[in-house]
Design an enzyme around this catalytic site. Structure first.
Site, PDB file in Angstrom:
ATOM      1  N   ALA A  62       0.828  -1.218   0.000  1.00 23.12           N
ATOM      2  CA  ALA A  62       0.000   0.000   0.000  1.00 23.12           C
ATOM      3  C   ALA A  62       0.856   1.259   0.000  1.00 23.12           C
ATOM      4  CB  ALA A  62      -0.948  -0.005   1.190  1.00 23.12           C
ATOM      5  N   GLY A  63       2.139   1.140  -0.365  1.00 18.64           N
ATOM      6  CA  GLY A  63       2.971   2.343  -0.503  1.00 18.64           C
ATOM      7  C   GLY A  63       3.569   2.805   0.817  1.00 18.64           C
ATOM      8  N   ASP A  99       4.358   4.127   4.398  1.00 20.24           N
ATOM      9  CA  ASP A  99       3.633   4.010   5.662  1.00 20.24           C
ATOM     10  C   ASP A  99       3.158   5.402   6.089  1.00 20.24           C
ATOM     11  OD1 ASP A  99       2.914   3.890   8.409  1.00 20.24           O
ATOM     12  OD2 ASP A  99       3.950   1.962   8.542  1.00 20.24           O
ATOM     13  N   LEU A 100       1.839   5.606   6.022  1.00 17.64           N
ATOM     14  CA  LEU A 100       1.295   6.939   6.298  1.00 17.64           C
ATOM     15  C   LEU A 100       1.232   7.227   7.790  1.00 17.64           C
ATOM     16  CD1 LEU A 100      -1.455   7.035   3.523  1.00 17.64           C
ATOM     17  CD2 LEU A 100       0.692   8.323   3.581  1.00 17.64           C
ATOM     18  N   HIS A 117      14.348   5.857  -4.586  1.00 20.35           N
ATOM     19  CA  HIS A 117      15.053   5.897  -5.874  1.00 20.35           C
ATOM     20  C   HIS A 117      16.144   4.836  -5.987  1.00 20.35           C
ATOM     21  CE1 HIS A 117      13.563  10.272  -6.771  1.00 20.35           C
ATOM     22  NE2 HIS A 117      12.612   9.374  -6.762  1.00 20.35           N
ATOM     23  N   ASP A 167       5.105   8.864  -7.562  1.00 17.36           N
ATOM     24  CA  ASP A 167       6.550   8.796  -7.283  1.00 17.36           C
ATOM     25  C   ASP A 167       7.059   7.374  -7.478  1.00 17.36           C
ATOM     26  OD1 ASP A 167       5.698   7.517  -4.995  1.00 17.36           O
ATOM     27  OD2 ASP A 167       6.086   9.199  -3.669  1.00 17.36           O
TER      28      ASP A 167
HETATM   29  O1  T3D Z   1       8.403   9.114   1.724  1.00 20.68           O
HETATM   30  C1  T3D Z   1       7.292   9.553   1.396  1.00 20.68           C
HETATM   31  O2  T3D Z   1       6.412   9.801   2.191  1.00 20.68           O
HETATM   32  C2  T3D Z   1       7.011   9.792  -0.041  1.00 20.68           C
HETATM   33  C3  T3D Z   1       6.396   8.607  -0.670  1.00 20.68           C
HETATM   34  C4  T3D Z   1       5.094   8.588  -0.935  1.00 20.68           C
HETATM   35  C5  T3D Z   1       4.483   7.544  -1.782  1.00 20.68           C
HETATM   36  C6  T3D Z   1       3.289   6.872  -1.205  1.00 20.68           C
HETATM   37  O3  T3D Z   1       3.245   5.691  -1.335  1.00 20.68           O
HETATM   38  S1  T3D Z   1       2.127   7.796  -0.395  1.00 20.68           S
HETATM   39  C7  T3D Z   1       0.986   6.557   0.212  1.00 20.68           C
HETATM   40  C8  T3D Z   1       0.148   6.095  -0.920  1.00 20.68           C
HETATM   41  N1  T3D Z   1      -0.692   5.012  -0.516  1.00 20.68           N
HETATM   42  C9  T3D Z   1      -1.948   5.207  -0.189  1.00 20.68           C
HETATM   43  O4  T3D Z   1      -2.433   6.312  -0.127  1.00 20.68           O
HETATM   44  C10 T3D Z   1      -2.739   3.948   0.107  1.00 20.68           C
HETATM   45  C11 T3D Z   1      -3.278   3.962   1.491  1.00 20.68           C
HETATM   46  N2  T3D Z   1      -4.104   2.792   1.707  1.00 20.68           N
HETATM   47  C12 T3D Z   1      -5.338   2.677   1.181  1.00 20.68           C
HETATM   48  O5  T3D Z   1      -5.849   3.535   0.483  1.00 20.68           O
HETATM   49  C13 T3D Z   1      -6.088   1.422   1.508  1.00 20.68           C
HETATM   50  O6  T3D Z   1      -5.502   0.821   2.633  1.00 20.68           O
HETATM   51  C14 T3D Z   1      -6.103   0.407   0.353  1.00 20.68           C
HETATM   52  C15 T3D Z   1      -6.984   0.947  -0.799  1.00 20.68           C
HETATM   53  C16 T3D Z   1      -4.707   0.144  -0.177  1.00 20.68           C
HETATM   54  C17 T3D Z   1      -6.716  -0.926   0.839  1.00 20.68           C
HETATM   55  O7  T3D Z   1      -7.959  -0.669   1.441  1.00 20.68           O
HETATM   56  P1  T3D Z   1      -8.640  -1.779   2.353  1.00 20.68           P
HETATM   57  O8  T3D Z   1     -10.007  -1.251   2.731  1.00 20.68           O
HETATM   58  O9  T3D Z   1      -8.584  -3.089   1.656  1.00 20.68           O
HETATM   59  O10 T3D Z   1      -7.710  -1.934   3.642  1.00 20.68           O
HETATM   60  P2  T3D Z   1      -7.574  -0.904   4.873  1.00 20.68           P
HETATM   61  O11 T3D Z   1      -8.567  -1.251   5.904  1.00 20.68           O
HETATM   62  O12 T3D Z   1      -7.563   0.496   4.377  1.00 20.68           O
HETATM   63  O13 T3D Z   1      -6.096  -1.250   5.367  1.00 20.68           O
HETATM   64  C18 T3D Z   1      -5.813  -2.349   6.228  1.00 20.68           C
HETATM   65  C19 T3D Z   1      -4.884  -1.865   7.309  1.00 20.68           C
HETATM   66  O14 T3D Z   1      -3.666  -1.427   6.689  1.00 20.68           O
HETATM   67  C20 T3D Z   1      -5.455  -0.653   8.062  1.00 20.68           C
HETATM   68  O15 T3D Z   1      -4.991  -0.718   9.388  1.00 20.68           O
HETATM   69  P3  T3D Z   1      -6.029  -1.161  10.583  1.00 20.68           P
HETATM   70  O16 T3D Z   1      -7.216  -0.260  10.485  1.00 20.68           O
HETATM   71  O17 T3D Z   1      -6.360  -2.596  10.245  1.00 20.68           O
HETATM   72  O18 T3D Z   1      -5.230  -0.998  11.825  1.00 20.68           O
HETATM   73  C21 T3D Z   1      -4.765   0.502   7.363  1.00 20.68           C
HETATM   74  O19 T3D Z   1      -4.664   1.669   8.190  1.00 20.68           O
HETATM   75  C22 T3D Z   1      -3.394  -0.082   7.074  1.00 20.68           C
HETATM   76  N3  T3D Z   1      -2.760   0.628   5.943  1.00 20.68           N
HETATM   77  C23 T3D Z   1      -3.116   0.542   4.650  1.00 20.68           C
HETATM   78  N4  T3D Z   1      -2.319   1.325   3.907  1.00 20.68           N
HETATM   79  C24 T3D Z   1      -1.447   1.905   4.772  1.00 20.68           C
HETATM   80  C25 T3D Z   1      -1.728   1.470   6.069  1.00 20.68           C
HETATM   81  N5  T3D Z   1      -1.051   1.904   7.138  1.00 20.68           N
HETATM   82  C26 T3D Z   1      -0.038   2.786   6.911  1.00 20.68           C
HETATM   83  N6  T3D Z   1       0.280   3.240   5.686  1.00 20.68           N
HETATM   84  C27 T3D Z   1      -0.398   2.834   4.595  1.00 20.68           C
HETATM   85  N7  T3D Z   1      -0.036   3.290   3.347  1.00 20.68           N
END
Ligand code: T3D
Length: 265
Positions: A64-65, A67-68, A92, A147
């Site tokens: 999921a990219g 860690d937010l 990179h 990115d």
């Molecule tokens: O260094 C830098 O910062 C620059 C780089 C930036 C590049 C990036 O990658 S920015 C981040 C881009 N990624 C996203 O925005 C995706 C974020 N995640 C989502 O939108 C959704 O999780 C998904 C669509 C991928 C999946 O949705 P779903 O409903 O199947 O799962 P969920 O319930 O959202 O996620 C499950 C768990 O994973 C949940 O935690 P919990 O509630 O069970 O405790 C969720 O918070 C966690 N999780 C998912 N993605 C991330 C994450 N935790 C931290 N960071 C994440 N990216």
């Protein structure tokens, strides 16, 4: 080769398999995961016994990219974010190592690939998708720009218009659709997925590795000229995006599991 947590490293004959292994957060990249990935890719490059590399994810996601949660804590502390530096230092090197690797690098996309997870997958030479996998250019949903090389590779794979659509809407692309538009080359049912990608990787690992390296060099030259220069532009753009209020709003909304209310700046 050693196994570096949170990355599992496995050798299967001439194939080295790197499994992103933070399933509770959908294999989101924290500092230690990107560090382990970069170290493992360097090992793969120098290990003569490795003749093909597979990157996959554990559990229900590829990745999921970024860690937010890590970013949220910096935002809430009022800390300075330098996302351009994060890209230069952590992402990179991995993307560049994949493109420079003189052996095939396969993304076995077992589930969702979002943000930098999608970037990692599309930097690989081939994408194999499980039937339930989805591809999400999710950056806009947190107020960022594509990115990990994505703005470079995505239009080359799917065309300019479709790339824009994916990046601006952030809507998921299914595995079948990914194959149709050239984002993935094969899709196999979830139940068979692992055996199918292992067999595929084994065929490539037993191929003419030096000829494959030269082929990759030629394709890189044909399609990826200007890639290194592009990465610097990407870092500058992400640095600016990371300083907008919308990025903070996007990250807070994600953590609170609600839709972001962007203000456009
Ligand atoms: O260094 C830098 O910062 C620059 C780089 C930036 C590049 C990036 O990658 S920015 C981040 C881009 N990624 C996203 O925005 C995706 C974020 N995640 C989502 O939108 C959704 O999780 C998904 C669509 C991928 C999946 O949705 P779903 O409903 O199947 O799962 P969920 O319930 O959202 O996620 C499950 C768990 O994973 C949940 O935690 P919990 O509630 O069970 O405790 C969720 O918070 C966690 N999780 C998912 N993605 C991330 C994450 N935790 C931290 N960071 C994440 N990216």
């Amino acid at each position: 080769m050693t196994s570096l947590s949170p990355l599992r490293v496995e050798r299967d004959a001439a194939v080295t398999i790197l499994t992103l292994d933070r399933p509770d957060v959908l294999n989101a990249f924290n500092e230690s995961l990107t560090e382990a990935l970069n170290a493992a890719l360097a090992d793969c490059a120098s290990d003569a016994k490795t003749r093909a590399v597979v990157i996959t994810g554990s559990g229900r996601a590829f990745s999921a990219g970024q860690d937010l949660d890590d970013r949220l804590s910096t935002i809430e502390k009022g800390g300075d974010l330098h996302l351009g530096d994060e890209l230069r230092r952590r992402y990179h090197p991995a993307i560049a190592a994949i493109r420079a690797m003189r052996k095939p690098v396969i993304a076995a996309v077992n589930g969702v690939a979002a943000g930098a997870g999608l970037g990692l997958a599309i930097a690989c030479d081939v994408r194999l998708a499980a039937g339930s996998a989805t591809f999400r250019a999710a950056w806009g949903r947190v107020g960022l720009v594509p990115d990990a090389g994505s703005a470079f590779f995505l239009p080359r794979l799917v065309g300019w218009g479709r790339a824009f659509d994916m990046v601006l809407t952030g809507e998921p692309v299914s595995a079948d659709e990914a194959v149709r538009i050239g984002l993935a080359s094969r899709v196999w049912p979830d139940a068979d997925f692992e055996s199918r990608w292992r067999a595929y990787a084994s065929v490539l690992a037993n191929g003419a590795t030096e000829a494959f390296a030269l082929t990759k060099e030629g394709l890189n030259l044909a399609m990826a000229r200007g890639f290194s220069e592009f990465l610097e532009t990407e870092a500058e753009l992400q640095d600016r995006a990371g300083r907008t209020g919308d990025y903070a709003r996007g990250v807070r909304a994600f953590a609170a599991k609600r839709k972001p209310q962007f203000e456009g700046r």
